[in-house]
Design an enzyme around this catalytic site. Structure first.
Site, mmCIF file in Angstrom:
data_model
loop_
_atom_site.group_PDB
_atom_site.id
_atom_site.type_symbol
_atom_site.label_atom_id
_atom_site.label_comp_id
_atom_site.label_asym_id
_atom_site.label_seq_id
_atom_site.Cartn_x
_atom_site.Cartn_y
_atom_site.Cartn_z
ATOM 1 N N GLY A 228 -40.951 4.575 57.135
ATOM 2 C CA GLY A 228 -40.252 4.153 58.392
ATOM 3 C C GLY A 228 -39.402 3.235 58.156
ATOM 4 N N GLU B 121 -45.483 -5.180 57.638
ATOM 5 C CA GLU B 121 -45.947 -4.019 57.635
ATOM 6 C C GLU B 121 -46.343 -3.420 56.068
ATOM 7 O OE1 GLU B 121 -45.502 -0.776 61.116
ATOM 8 O OE2 GLU B 121 -44.286 0.030 59.391
ATOM 9 N N LYS C 254 -53.317 1.554 68.533
ATOM 10 C CA LYS C 254 -52.800 2.759 69.276
ATOM 11 C C LYS C 254 -54.086 3.492 69.697
ATOM 12 C CE LYS C 254 -48.947 3.641 65.779
ATOM 13 N NZ LYS C 254 -48.407 4.566 64.799
HETATM 14 O O1 F6P Z 1 -46.601 2.056 64.235
HETATM 15 C C1 F6P Z 1 -46.053 1.689 63.186
HETATM 16 C C2 F6P Z 1 -45.052 3.025 62.680
HETATM 17 O O2 F6P Z 1 -45.723 3.686 62.189
HETATM 18 C C3 F6P Z 1 -44.069 2.428 61.911
HETATM 19 O O3 F6P Z 1 -44.269 2.406 60.405
HETATM 20 C C4 F6P Z 1 -43.027 3.210 62.123
HETATM 21 O O4 F6P Z 1 -41.408 2.770 61.786
HETATM 22 C C5 F6P Z 1 -42.988 3.324 63.468
HETATM 23 O O5 F6P Z 1 -44.304 3.138 63.976
HETATM 24 C C6 F6P Z 1 -42.225 4.685 64.052
HETATM 25 O O6 F6P Z 1 -42.805 5.825 63.855
HETATM 26 P P1 F6P Z 1 -42.063 7.246 64.134
HETATM 27 O O7 F6P Z 1 -40.836 7.274 63.531
HETATM 28 O O8 F6P Z 1 -43.240 8.158 63.480
HETATM 29 O O9 F6P Z 1 -42.210 7.200 65.610
#
Ligand code: F6P
Length: 544
Positions: A265, A351, A510
């Site tokens: 991400g 991260e 989460k």
């Molecule tokens: O919670 C962290 C994370 O997984 C990041 O690594 C990522 O960029 C973001 O959340 C958003 O994730 P997604 O694109 O799956 O919504």
């Protein structure tokens, strides 16, 4: 794990003891050619690291450490598409997103056909909207685009969009919503016309709570305002690796742009995650951004360690963190357009490398990622710079500025840059007791008062910093700058022996949030939580 038992590490430890707290004033006095020998340039980026607390000998030792850590082999493994993200069993190929020739990374595993066809689809979609041909409700032209995403699905495109706003489409509004707090979405919706608004839901997983709730709110807002005649397919597009989830949400398959599991991400702004950005700046400028990054990739892959910008930058960070003992690193842009760079870099660095377990599962055995923080430098001067100058903590700084301004107002740019250069200089050289006394005496301050003021007016200096000076903030230069930081993170991950491409540390919060949420509606569930959480829930219930 970090190879702290290696000869290279021991040699650096001994070198640190020898160099001790040698002051930058002395390092500059010892070597009049220091600024020239301790700086590198890459195209339109000048990287001056002469104000770091090190010598050419430090670099020789750091390069040995890089060799001991098999850095060069690690770089090749990434570019070869090997599954270096071991805990997720994935390759790490964000470099493919800015690659321009096929096959890549190899004929057996060529990802370029997917990358190039997606980029073509993005360009067609973006051009269509930019030409006023994107149709909203009953054929109304799309005027506003809202990117709904969080983390890597928000910070990268938002940061670059802000950085390149001088070349953005003049009539299309591009907005970013990430936060669960309705205080972000609600006021924005008040400014938008539902007939002419397009939402791009950006989520690799298409499950992220923040993004899903904001997307659902957007859908409800469209339905509430446009009634039965609403055609939601005209108002949504998505970027996701889970097209089936997007379809279940009601997004038409022609408006689903893919992203692949080999793109993390925080490394994804170059992919379709950058669609909102491409809509704002146009496919041509987006392509220049990619080309700038691609040239930095090639530099990283091929340049010898001593002239390799990401390697040098990464090793300076290792020196500051592991030998000088710095716990944080400040990012200080002297360019309003780079105001989101510190938060982008926070995710990229923390991260990626905010870990204490190594690739093979054992403890890393050394400090890893410093706390990355920062703010627009000029504003910071009048807020937290006091601590940088006299707080007594070692805080290395990255000063980032562009020689030319996109918004040249008479007198502004020179004043801005002189402040930028003054700060790195004052942090490095400080002001000694003798210098303070001399200037107070010149001001005819009485001796008694001088004695009282002296301790307050002394600046210890010796605060290390680097300056990244760009010729101007163009798409290509920005692409190279972001890729530089991405690869710096790679270098440090390799030295620390950690996997920079997973992020298991974000999962626990989460999971706990999803257990707490039902307790708002059903107080009996609160009993399962600790007394602090119970009390917080009880307080909220009283307010509702
Ligand atoms: O919670 C962290 C994370 O997984 C990041 O690594 C990522 O960029 C973001 O959340 C958003 O994730 P997604 O694109 O799956 O919504």
């Amino acid at each position: 794990m970090t190879n702290t038992a290696s000869r290279a590490w021991s040699a650096l430890t001994a070198h640190h003891q020898k160099l001790g707290k040698k002051h930058l004033r002395d390092l500059f006095a010892d070597d009049p050619g220091r600024a020239a020998s301790l700086s590198l340039s890459f195209e339109d980026i000048l990287y001056d690291f002469s104000k770091q607390r090190l010598t050419p000998e430090t670099f020789d030792l750091l390069f040995k450490l890089a060799e001991t850590s098999s850095l060069a082999a690690g770089i090749q493994r990434m570019f070869n598409g090997e599954r270096i993200n071991v805990s997720e069993g994935r390759s790490v190929l964000h470099v493919a997103l800015r690659h321009s020739s096929a096959p890549f990374p190899s004929a057996q595993m060529d990802v370029m056909p997917d990358v190039l066809s997606t980029r073509k689809r993005m360009a067609e979609f973006a051009e269509h909207l930019r030409a006023g041909q994107g149709q909203g409700h009953h054929g109304a032209a799309i005027r506003d685009v809202v990117n709904i995403g969080i983390g890597g699905s928000d910070l990268g495109p938002k940061m670059v969009n802000q950085a390149l706003r001088a070349i953005a489409h003049p009539a299309l509004g591009v907005h970013y919503v990430s936060n669960l707090d309705g205080a972000q979405m609600a006021p924005l919706l008040q400014t938008l016309d539902p007939r002419s608004t397009l939402f791009i839901v950006v989520s690799k997983t298409f499950t992220t709570q923040e993004t899903m709730l904001n997307a659902t709110t957007a859908r409800n807002w469209l339905t509430a305002n446009l009634g039965d005649e609403v055609n939601l397919e005209h108002h949504f597009a998505t970027v996701s690796s889970k097209p089936e989830r997007a379809a279940a949400f009601g997004i038409s398959p022609e408006r689903v742009f893919p992203i692949w599991d080999w793109v993390g991400g925080r490394y994804s702004l170059w992919s379709a995650v950058g669609l909102s950005l491409m809509i704002a700046i146009g496919p041509h400028a987006f392509d220049e951004l990619l080309r700038g990054a691609e040239r930095m990739d090639e530099h990283f892959r091929t340049a010898p360690l001593a002239r390799n910008l990401p390697v040098v930058m990464g090793l300076i960070g290792i020196w500051n963190t592991n030998f000088l003992g710095a716990a944080s690193n400040a990012v200080l842009p002297y360019n309003e357009s780079l105001k989101y760079l510190p938060s982008f870099l926070q995710q990229l660095e923390m991260e990626s490398n905010g870990k204490s377990v190594g690739v093979t599962g054992g403890p890393v055995g050394s400090e890893t990622c410093p706390i990355v923080w920062g703010e627009l430098g000029n504003n910071g001067q009048h807020a937290f710079f006091q601590l940088l100058h006299q707080g007594g903590r070692l805080i290395p700084c990255d000063f980032i500025a562009s020689a030319r301004s996109d918004y040249p107002l008479p007198g502004h740019q020179e004043a801005l840059l002189s402040n930028c250069f003054a700060q790195s200089s004052a942090l490095a050289f400080g002001k000694s007791e003798d210098e303070v006394r001399e200037s107070l005496e010149k001001e005819l301050v009485p001796a008694q008062q001088i004695a009282e003021l002296l301790p307050h007016r002394v600046f210890a200096g010796n605060q290390p910093s680097s300056t990244l000076l760009l010729k101007s903030l163009t798409p290509a230069t920005l692409g190279a700058l972001v890729a530089l930081y991405e690869h710096k993170v790679f270098v440090q991950g390799a030295i620390w022996g950690i996997n920079s491409f997973d992020q298991w540390g974000v999962e626990l919060g989460k999971a706990v949030a999803s257990r707490i949420l039902p307790a708002f509606a059903d107080p009996s569930l609160a009993a399962a939580f600790d007394s602090s959480t119970q009390a917080l829930l009880a307080y909220c219930r009283k307010q509702s």
